[in-house]
Design an enzyme around this catalytic site. Structure first.
Site, PDB file in Angstrom:
ATOM      1  CB  THR A  82      -6.361   9.094   1.885  1.00  0.00           C
ATOM      2  OG1 THR A  82      -6.009   9.587   0.581  1.00  0.00           O
ATOM      3  CG2 THR A  82      -7.342   7.931   1.735  1.00  0.00           C
ATOM      4  CE1 TYR A 133      -0.623   6.592  -7.177  1.00  0.00           C
ATOM      5  CE2 TYR A 133      -2.319   6.887  -8.859  1.00  0.00           C
ATOM      6  CZ  TYR A 133      -1.907   6.366  -7.639  1.00  0.00           C
ATOM      7  OH  TYR A 133      -2.789   5.614  -6.894  1.00  0.00           O
ATOM      8  CG  ASN A 144      -1.505   1.344   1.535  1.00  0.00           C
ATOM      9  OD1 ASN A 144      -2.439   1.797   0.884  1.00  0.00           O
ATOM     10  ND2 ASN A 144      -0.942   2.023   2.538  1.00  0.00           N
TER      11      ASN A 144
END
Length: 254
Positions: A196, A160, A89
């Site tokens: 988040t 990314y 993660n």
């Protein structure tokens, strides 16, 4: 192997999505290693709050193989058994802010390199460190975290998305290589999660737009995303490997 018999490593587990995944495994009775690189206080507080002996917070930069080997050794020593499950993660430093992203004419290779190390090198490191223990048990579960930007590059986060696409390819080749050892390798890919640390810079209107575009009419939460990670670790997925499950409220249909 039932989840309550598993020993689970969650990289980048001290905050954000990682902490939701940690809590989900702990709620099912798993013992959990909460890995962190900089978030010591958050990781230690999370581990301490999960119950006596159920979790331990351990520091390691997962792009550094020596640190990963030390992490696995410390975890096995603490719990008295090898790790059964790895959730990759940890996210290399990144902020999901479309207005501030590096565009095609300006982005530097260093940005790609950082994301590739964070997504691919880290996954290779943890997988290789986990293999001796998993093979000795005849069981292993590796779950990698991806993105729905493969299918829906609504914001071109070039570095990314390219790194996560490479991680998906690695997921599938590892699945083919390790299946005979009783080890499954899968990916769970989300969209923007509400909320988040990485998505904190995202404007509310972007969340609202995404919610309106999904059949569920809302943005997926970290806790909902964690449910899918549990599935890939559970006996219910024992014949599933090399797959990429998109968990985004139905936004992407592929």
């Amino acid at each position: 192997m039932q989840i309550d018999k598993q020993i689970v490593l969650v990289t980048g587990g001290g905050r954000g999505l990682g902490s939701a995944i940690v809590r989900s495994f702990a709620e099912q009775g798993a013992r959990v290693v909460v890995n962190y690189r900089r978030s010591r206080d958050a990781a230690e507080n999370l581990a301490a709050g999960l119950g006596d002996g159920q979790a331990i917070a351990l520091e390691a930069d997962v792009t550094d193989r020596d640190q990963v080997d030390a992490l696995f050794a410390a975890a096995a020593d603490h719990f008295g058994s090898p790790l059964t499950t790895v959730v990759n993660n940890a996210l290399a430093d990144f902020s999901f802010n479309g207005d501030a992203r590096d565009k095609a004419d300006a982005i530097a290779w260093d940005a790609f390199d950082a994301q590739l190390r964070g997504s691919v090198k880290a996954t290779l490191n943890t997988t290789q460190a986990a293999l001796p223990g998993m093979r000795s048990l005849g069981f292993g579960r590796i779950v990698n975290i991806g993105t729905n930007l493969f299918q829906n590059p609504v914001v071109p986060y070039h570095d990314y998305t390219a790194a996560k696409a490479a991680a998906l390819s690695l997921t599938r080749t590892l699945a083919a290589d390790l299946g005979a050892d009783g080890i499954t390798v899968n990916m769970v890919s989300g969209g923007l999660l509400r909320t988040t640390d990485a998505s904190a810079a995202t404007p509310d209107e972007v969340f609202d737009l995404i919610a309106a575009s999904t059949p569920l009419q809302r943005v997926t939460t970290p806790e909902e995303f964690a449910d899918a990670v549990l599935f890939f670790a559970s006996p219910w997925s024992r014949s599933v490997t090399g797959q990429n499950l998109v968990v985004d409220g139905g936004l992407v249909k592929d």
